[in-house]
Design a protein around this motif. Sequence first.
Motif, PDB file in Angstrom:
ATOM      1  N   HIS A  92       3.018   3.034  11.062  1.00 20.65           N
ATOM      2  CA  HIS A  92       3.690   4.323  10.910  1.00 20.65           C
ATOM      3  C   HIS A  92       4.154   4.533   9.476  1.00 20.65           C
ATOM      4  O   HIS A  92       4.121   5.645   8.954  1.00 20.65           O
ATOM      5  CB  HIS A  92       4.895   4.396  11.858  1.00 20.65           C
ATOM      6  CG  HIS A  92       4.555   4.829  13.249  1.00 20.65           C
ATOM      7  ND1 HIS A  92       4.510   6.152  13.616  1.00 20.65           N
ATOM      8  CD2 HIS A  92       4.208   4.113  14.348  1.00 20.65           C
ATOM      9  CE1 HIS A  92       4.168   6.245  14.892  1.00 20.65           C
ATOM     10  NE2 HIS A  92       3.987   5.022  15.370  1.00 20.65           N
ATOM     11  N   GLU A  93       4.576   3.439   8.827  1.00 23.39           N
ATOM     12  CA  GLU A  93       5.151   3.554   7.496  1.00 23.39           C
ATOM     13  C   GLU A  93       4.102   3.623   6.403  1.00 23.39           C
ATOM     14  O   GLU A  93       4.210   4.422   5.464  1.00 23.39           O
ATOM     15  CB  GLU A  93       6.086   2.369   7.245  1.00 23.39           C
ATOM     16  CG  GLU A  93       6.928   2.511   6.002  1.00 23.39           C
ATOM     17  CD  GLU A  93       8.021   1.458   5.929  1.00 23.39           C
ATOM     18  OE1 GLU A  93       7.834   0.484   5.182  1.00 23.39           O
ATOM     19  OE2 GLU A  93       9.043   1.603   6.614  1.00 23.39           O
ATOM     20  N   ASP A  94       3.064   2.778   6.517  1.00 22.30           N
ATOM     21  CA  ASP A  94       2.093   2.650   5.431  1.00 22.30           C
ATOM     22  C   ASP A  94       0.740   3.285   5.720  1.00 22.30           C
ATOM     23  O   ASP A  94      -0.069   3.437   4.807  1.00 22.30           O
ATOM     24  CB  ASP A  94       1.863   1.163   5.091  1.00 22.30           C
ATOM     25  CG  ASP A  94       3.136   0.486   4.614  1.00 22.30           C
ATOM     26  OD1 ASP A  94       4.030   1.213   4.157  1.00 22.30           O
ATOM     27  OD2 ASP A  94       3.235  -0.747   4.711  1.00 22.30           O
ATOM     28  N   GLY A  95       0.470   3.623   6.974  1.00 23.82           N
ATOM     29  CA  GLY A  95      -0.824   4.190   7.328  1.00 23.82           C
ATOM     30  C   GLY A  95      -0.733   5.662   7.690  1.00 23.82           C
ATOM     31  O   GLY A  95       0.297   6.308   7.503  1.00 23.82           O
ATOM     32  N   GLU A  96      -1.813   6.163   8.199  1.00 19.13           N
ATOM     33  CA  GLU A  96      -1.888   7.568   8.637  1.00 19.13           C
ATOM     34  C   GLU A  96      -2.402   7.576  10.076  1.00 19.13           C
ATOM     35  O   GLU A  96      -3.571   7.292  10.332  1.00 19.13           O
ATOM     36  CB  GLU A  96      -2.813   8.355   7.723  1.00 19.13           C
ATOM     37  CG  GLU A  96      -2.910   9.818   8.073  1.00 19.13           C
ATOM     38  CD  GLU A  96      -3.857  10.567   7.153  1.00 19.13           C
ATOM     39  OE1 GLU A  96      -4.102  11.763   7.416  1.00 19.13           O
ATOM     40  OE2 GLU A  96      -4.348   9.964   6.190  1.00 19.13           O
ATOM     41  N   GLY A 110      -4.660   0.502   5.062  1.00 19.44           N
ATOM     42  CA  GLY A 110      -5.191  -0.288   3.968  1.00 19.44           C
ATOM     43  C   GLY A 110      -5.930  -1.511   4.454  1.00 19.44           C
ATOM     44  O   GLY A 110      -5.862  -1.886   5.637  1.00 19.44           O
ATOM     45  N   GLU A 111      -6.605  -2.198   3.535  1.00 17.38           N
ATOM     46  CA  GLU A 111      -7.457  -3.326   3.899  1.00 17.38           C
ATOM     47  C   GLU A 111      -6.677  -4.475   4.544  1.00 17.38           C
ATOM     48  O   GLU A 111      -7.074  -5.012   5.577  1.00 17.38           O
ATOM     49  CB  GLU A 111      -8.178  -3.839   2.644  1.00 17.38           C
ATOM     50  CG  GLU A 111      -9.184  -4.936   2.922  1.00 17.38           C
ATOM     51  CD  GLU A 111      -9.936  -5.342   1.669  1.00 17.38           C
ATOM     52  OE1 GLU A 111     -10.643  -6.365   1.704  1.00 17.38           O
ATOM     53  OE2 GLU A 111      -9.806  -4.648   0.646  1.00 17.38           O
ATOM     54  N   GLY A 112      -5.547  -4.863   3.940  1.00 18.59           N
ATOM     55  CA  GLY A 112      -4.772  -5.971   4.476  1.00 18.59           C
ATOM     56  C   GLY A 112      -4.217  -5.677   5.855  1.00 18.59           C
ATOM     57  O   GLY A 112      -4.258  -6.526   6.755  1.00 18.59           O
ATOM     58  N   ASN A 117       0.821  -1.218   0.000  1.00 17.63           N
ATOM     59  CA  ASN A 117       0.000   0.000   0.000  1.00 17.63           C
ATOM     60  C   ASN A 117       0.853   1.266   0.000  1.00 17.63           C
ATOM     61  O   ASN A 117       0.523   2.259   0.636  1.00 17.63           O
ATOM     62  CB  ASN A 117      -0.946   0.020   1.210  1.00 17.63           C
ATOM     63  CG  ASN A 117      -1.964  -1.089   1.157  1.00 17.63           C
ATOM     64  OD1 ASN A 117      -2.608  -1.289   0.135  1.00 17.63           O
ATOM     65  ND2 ASN A 117      -2.103  -1.824   2.246  1.00 17.63           N
ATOM     66  N   ILE A 118       1.990   1.203  -0.709  1.00 23.32           N
ATOM     67  CA  ILE A 118       2.877   2.372  -0.795  1.00 23.32           C
ATOM     68  C   ILE A 118       2.494   3.169  -2.038  1.00 23.32           C
ATOM     69  O   ILE A 118       2.622   2.669  -3.158  1.00 23.32           O
ATOM     70  CB  ILE A 118       4.350   1.942  -0.866  1.00 23.32           C
ATOM     71  CG1 ILE A 118       4.730   1.116   0.364  1.00 23.32           C
ATOM     72  CG2 ILE A 118       5.249   3.164  -0.988  1.00 23.32           C
ATOM     73  CD1 ILE A 118       6.139   0.579   0.321  1.00 23.32           C
TER      74      ILE A 118
END
Length: 483
Positions: A447-451, A469-471, A260-261
């Motif tokens: 922290h890396e892929d979410g908000e 993201g969903e996963g 999800n990047i």
Amino acid sequence: MNTADDSRAREIARRVLARQAGREPIAEEAGALEREFREGTRRRAIHGAELEEIGEVEYRQVRLEKVILVGLRTGGAAAAERSIEELEALAHTAGSEVLGSFLQTRDKPDPATYLGKGKAKELAEVVREQGADTVIVDGELNPSQRRGLEDAVGVKVVDRTTVILDIFAQHAKSREGKAQVELAQLEYLLPRLRGWGESMSRQAGGRVAAGAGIGSRGPGETKIELDRRRIRIRMARLRRQIAQMAPARHQQRASRRRGNIPSVAIAGYTNAGKSTLMNVLTDGDLLVEDALFATLDPTVRRTTTADGRVYTLTDTVGFVSNLPTELVEAFRSTLEEIAESDVIVHVVDASDPDPVNQVRAVNEVLSGIDGAAQIPTILVLNKVDVADPGTLAAVRVSLPAALEVSARTGAGIEALQEEIAACLPRPQIMVDVMLPFSEGALLSEVHEDGEILEQEWSEDGVRLVARVGEGLAARLGEANIAS
């Protein structure tokens, strides 16, 4: 190896050893070594302007040393002059010495010699006086036009597409990039093969050389037929190689997608400053060179927004006006990166005499990419620090939404970073979970892929309120210890 080559090799070896010993910065050496490599691919001067009786394939591999540029003024004079100036830059990038240019005013190209019989004779005189060994035509020649013009001037004639392909061949670094460029060269060459000199039409049966004698001779293959057969065999092999390499690139792209990047593709006209801008945005060390098509293979780097969201930036090959169809395959990996991106940063050289024409040329290419029209695009005017104030004022009227930056001085970079952050897709699923301390890796991934909206530490673990993201949301739900 001559003295100059030996000295260059020793200098490169010294730099590599120094870099390994930690005595020189790696980032600076990466660009320096790449420039050394490219200098080694520059054309070497040869003597004599006579066409040799050699195979067509070898003959058509561009050996540009001393050239005359030829163009047609079919419309406005300013447009023709800009085009011939760009062709001169292309010729210099390919390693040529430009001796002069030759513009002819016509309603349309002559079907026999491109310029017309009289002007072709005049060009032949210029070629002889200047000692040129090659004529470069600012356009795309069909086979009959090239043959007619070569017969008239007595030296090799190549067109704009051939020069661009030759630059690609010099600058490609990856195995896939090299294979794609070679395939594009051969596809362009095959319908344009012609004989030069009697050696191209000599025929002999397969057993003549063995002294089989009378009755054993057959028509055999002409040299040009042999060239055609070799080219078709090589093209088939290249297509198989490219097909085998494509899954690896797709897998790399799918891996980034699974994480999800978000991805941002930097596109634009050649030499607009895309690599310099990417270095500023990512603290990278990409090769920066004041030359057309300095970047050929797509390069991906990871960076973050001001609020910590991770995304990738992809530096892509620059485009040119009137992009020939034969170059599409050589652009394939770049086009795919643009089509799969979430945001396109369209970089324009504000110091160019006609930046709006650059925008038009790039938009023509982007319009041919499936789905590119639906991708958010940020228009960026680069090199504003050296742009002509009058030209810049006119561009502001034509392109009012464009951001103005200077990758060299850093002006406007912060505003560009904010615009990129605003355009990036945000995770859609809201979660409110309590993670145990043992799930540090999962916390790092959020922290890396979410908000992250809220984060509270307690004796039991970490409470997170975030968009993901969903996963990732599913895995957070499994790790949640909240009652």
